[in-house]
Design a protein around this motif. Structure first.
Motif, PDB file in Angstrom:
ATOM      1  N   UNK A  92       0.814  -1.216   0.000  1.00  0.00           N
ATOM      2  CA  UNK A  92       0.000   0.000   0.000  1.00  0.00           C
ATOM      3  C   UNK A  92       0.846   1.264   0.000  1.00  0.00           C
ATOM      4  N   UNK A  93       1.936   1.221   0.752  1.00  0.00           N
ATOM      5  CA  UNK A  93       2.740   2.437   0.921  1.00  0.00           C
ATOM      6  C   UNK A  93       4.146   2.052   1.357  1.00  0.00           C
ATOM      7  N   UNK A 119      -7.164   5.453  -2.662  1.00  0.00           N
ATOM      8  CA  UNK A 119      -8.169   4.376  -2.672  1.00  0.00           C
ATOM      9  C   UNK A 119      -8.501   3.962  -4.106  1.00  0.00           C
ATOM     10  N   UNK A 120      -8.461   4.911  -5.032  1.00  0.00           N
ATOM     11  CA  UNK A 120      -8.699   4.545  -6.443  1.00  0.00           C
ATOM     12  C   UNK A 120      -7.574   3.672  -6.965  1.00  0.00           C
ATOM     13  N   UNK A 121      -6.354   4.007  -6.576  1.00  0.00           N
ATOM     14  CA  UNK A 121      -5.217   3.181  -7.024  1.00  0.00           C
ATOM     15  C   UNK A 121      -5.291   1.773  -6.412  1.00  0.00           C
ATOM     16  N   UNK A 125      -5.283  -1.863  -8.285  1.00  0.00           N
ATOM     17  CA  UNK A 125      -4.417  -2.992  -7.907  1.00  0.00           C
ATOM     18  C   UNK A 125      -5.248  -4.253  -7.669  1.00  0.00           C
ATOM     19  N   UNK A 126      -6.358  -4.062  -6.951  1.00  0.00           N
ATOM     20  CA  UNK A 126      -7.202  -5.218  -6.612  1.00  0.00           C
ATOM     21  C   UNK A 126      -7.773  -5.833  -7.887  1.00  0.00           C
ATOM     22  N   UNK A 127      -8.173  -4.978  -8.820  1.00  0.00           N
ATOM     23  CA  UNK A 127      -8.721  -5.509 -10.081  1.00  0.00           C
ATOM     24  C   UNK A 127      -7.623  -6.281 -10.829  1.00  0.00           C
ATOM     25  N   UNK A 347       2.530  -1.995  -8.130  1.00  0.00           N
ATOM     26  CA  UNK A 347       3.210  -2.817  -9.142  1.00  0.00           C
ATOM     27  C   UNK A 347       2.331  -3.761  -9.942  1.00  0.00           C
ATOM     28  N   UNK A 348       1.091  -3.985  -9.520  1.00  0.00           N
ATOM     29  CA  UNK A 348       0.231  -4.895 -10.293  1.00  0.00           C
ATOM     30  C   UNK A 348      -0.430  -4.181 -11.465  1.00  0.00           C
ATOM     31  N   UNK A 349      -0.963  -2.995 -11.178  1.00  0.00           N
ATOM     32  CA  UNK A 349      -1.629  -2.259 -12.253  1.00  0.00           C
ATOM     33  C   UNK A 349      -0.597  -1.642 -13.193  1.00  0.00           C
ATOM     34  N   UNK A 350       0.543  -1.229 -12.629  1.00  0.00           N
ATOM     35  CA  UNK A 350       1.613  -0.616 -13.432  1.00  0.00           C
ATOM     36  C   UNK A 350       2.929  -1.293 -13.137  1.00  0.00           C
TER      37      UNK A 350
END
Ligand code: SAM
Length: 471
Positions: A92-93, A119-121, A125-127, A347-350
């Motif tokens: 998360x951070x 929270x949007x990021x 990540x969760x998606x 790192x998952x989304x980007x």
């Protein structure tokens, strides 16, 4: 003196007792008679004391070591069957005010970019994690009361559980954040966390203080007693571990077992999981600067000896380790592994380029989740995305008594197969799906109780027809 029921960590994980244990183990490393007695006791599957287990770890008799490995493998099968639980870490951070010398997130490191997910990021990540097929996460964050206050962690957990994307939701969020207060642990419990995980890093107090020279984590007592406070706050699944490489491994092993003994004696339930991370290279961290690195053989022996000494505990291995290392220790006792992990924030989304260096440490296993699932099944394991125990309230001593009774097989085997079926339907490549379907057809017949088997078969058919998330 050493008293596992003592409420004070510095009494129970007692330096003098650990030294006495190591001396006892050294003196008996070739004592075949004693080693045989300890192995016979271990065969009862009720665990061992830290002194007994330390003798097995020190044992240098090759034939006895082979017995230890064989017993570890058998105990693993008896308690956990061939299921391997899958999870992924979610960072998360990386803001952190501590000075841990082995971690690149330490305060003085000005080279890595500091990132805290909004929270949007987190939703993105969760998606990305759900798109791979993950159902179980381990939240990770540095310690920073200003940037990552508990409210931020709680809000993030809420966000994660709320993301409904295509094929369902994240079903269990474990949390690995810094030691905190009983009140905060209660809030984490109320937020619906699964296991609270905190690595001791090292049980050697003097080394601990040197390795954590600044920041709140410097306080050995506060850190070491975190699990007692977590349990007082109502969290009954706790995960312990040490960072192997910082101190002498036999010292750490004795400390780990004493911690487990203490939790069982004082809180009524031992550790839900034990993690066995080894120190890895990272931005400004060179693992060779620590003197206590362990080779693969020693690592395998540690895992086998944990399995024998604490038969009911889950053992976790991360992608810090290579495919071949993971393969070896899976046989000897590991029951949970991470897959397709990213240790950088966001790192998952980007996925960040290889040279970007904001990851917490380097990974040795970079395979996709599909590759890992395929690999596990090829070895005869059932990759499990099951979270049923936690969701049905079978935590703490209720989980332990299920596990200790051996009934976990009747209950967990069909659940694992159903969640694997969901994975195969929703995420797997055609080849992974093919071998997975064959595995399920074979494994479902092993469910001992006919009634349970029939229900599981009906559920598998329903999953095939599009239904999900049987509870
Ligand atoms: N801030 C929390 C704390 O203080 O415990 C949590 C988490 S940290 C993100 C998770 C774990 O990563 C640490 O407990 C440590 O054992 C491990 N770690 C840190 N640096 C590492 C490295 N260079 N190689 C391997 N593991 C590392």
């Amino acid at each position: 003196m050493y008293d596992p029921k003592s409420p004070h960590a510095e009494d129970f994980i007692n330096h003098d007792e650990i030294l006495a244990t190591l001396a006892y183990a050294d003196a008996n490393a070739t004592n075949a008679e004693l080693i045989d007695t300890i192995i016979t006791k271990a065969e009862l599957r009720k665990g061992l004391s830290h002194r007994e287990a330390s003798v097995l770890l020190a044992c240098t008799l090759e034939d006895r070591n082979q017995k230890i490995y064989a017993l570890a493998e058998q105990i693993k099968k008896d308690f956990y069957g061939n299921r391997i639980v899958m999870f992924a870490p979610l960072y998360l951070s990386n803001y952190c005010i501590n000075g841990c010398v082995y971690c690149p997130y330490h305060l003085k490191n000005k080279r890595i970019p500091r990132i805290k997910l909004s929270q949007d990021e987190i939703r993105r990540e969760v998606i990305a994690l759900q798109d791979m097929g993950h159902k179980r996460l381990a939240l990770e964050a540095g310690e920073d009361p200003v940037n990552n206050p508990l409210e931020y962690i709680l809000e993030s957990i809420k966000t994660i559980y709320s993301v409904k994307h295509k094929n369902g939701v994240i079903r269990r969020v474990n949390v690995n954040i810094a030691a905190t207060t009983v009140d905060d642990y209660r809030k984490l419990k109320d937020a619906g966390i699964g296991t609270y995980i905190l690595f001791q890093e090292t049980y050697h107090k003097d080394s601990y203080e040197k390795l954590h020279p600044t920041g709140p984590k410097h306080d050995y007592k506060w850190h070491t007693e975190a699990m007692d406070r977590a349990m007082q706050g109502g969290i009954d699944d706790v995960g312990i571990g040490v960072l192997f490489g910082l101190e002498r491994y036999r010292y750490e092993y004795a400390g780990l077992l004493m911690h487990a003994e203490h939790l069982e004696a004082a809180m009524g339930v031992g550790p839900h999981t034990i993690s066995v991370p080894r120190i890895k290279a990272a931005d400004d961290v060179d693992p060779s600067s620590f003197d206590n690195g362990i080779n693969e053989d020693t690592f395998a022996k540690i895992v086998a000896c944990i399995r024998i000494a604490v038969p009911y505990t889950g053992i976790i291995i991360s992608t810090r380790e290579s495919q071949s290392c993971r393969e070896r220790v899976l046989h000897l006792g590991v029951s949970q592994i991470s897959g397709a992990s990213r240790t950088s924030v966001g790192g998952y989304a980007d996925p960040e380029p290889d040279d970007a260096k904001s990851e917490q440490f380097e990974l040795s296993d970079r395979r996709t989740l599909d590759e890992i699932v395929h690999w596990l099944m090829n070895m005869g394991y059932i990759p499990s995305f099951c979270t049923a125990c936690y969701r049905e309230g079978r935590t703490g001593d209720r989980f332990m008594s299920l596990c200790k009774s051996g009934q976990i097989l009747n209950c967990c085997h069909p659940n694992a197969l159903m969640t694997l079926k969901e994975y195969l339907m929703d995420y797997a490549s055609p080849e992974t799906r093919r071998i997975g379907e064959e595995l399920i057809a074979r494994e479902i017949e092993k469910v001992p109780r006919e009634k349970v088997r029939d229900i599981a078969k009906r559920n598998l058919a329903a999953i095939n027809d599009g239904q999900r998330d049987f509870r």
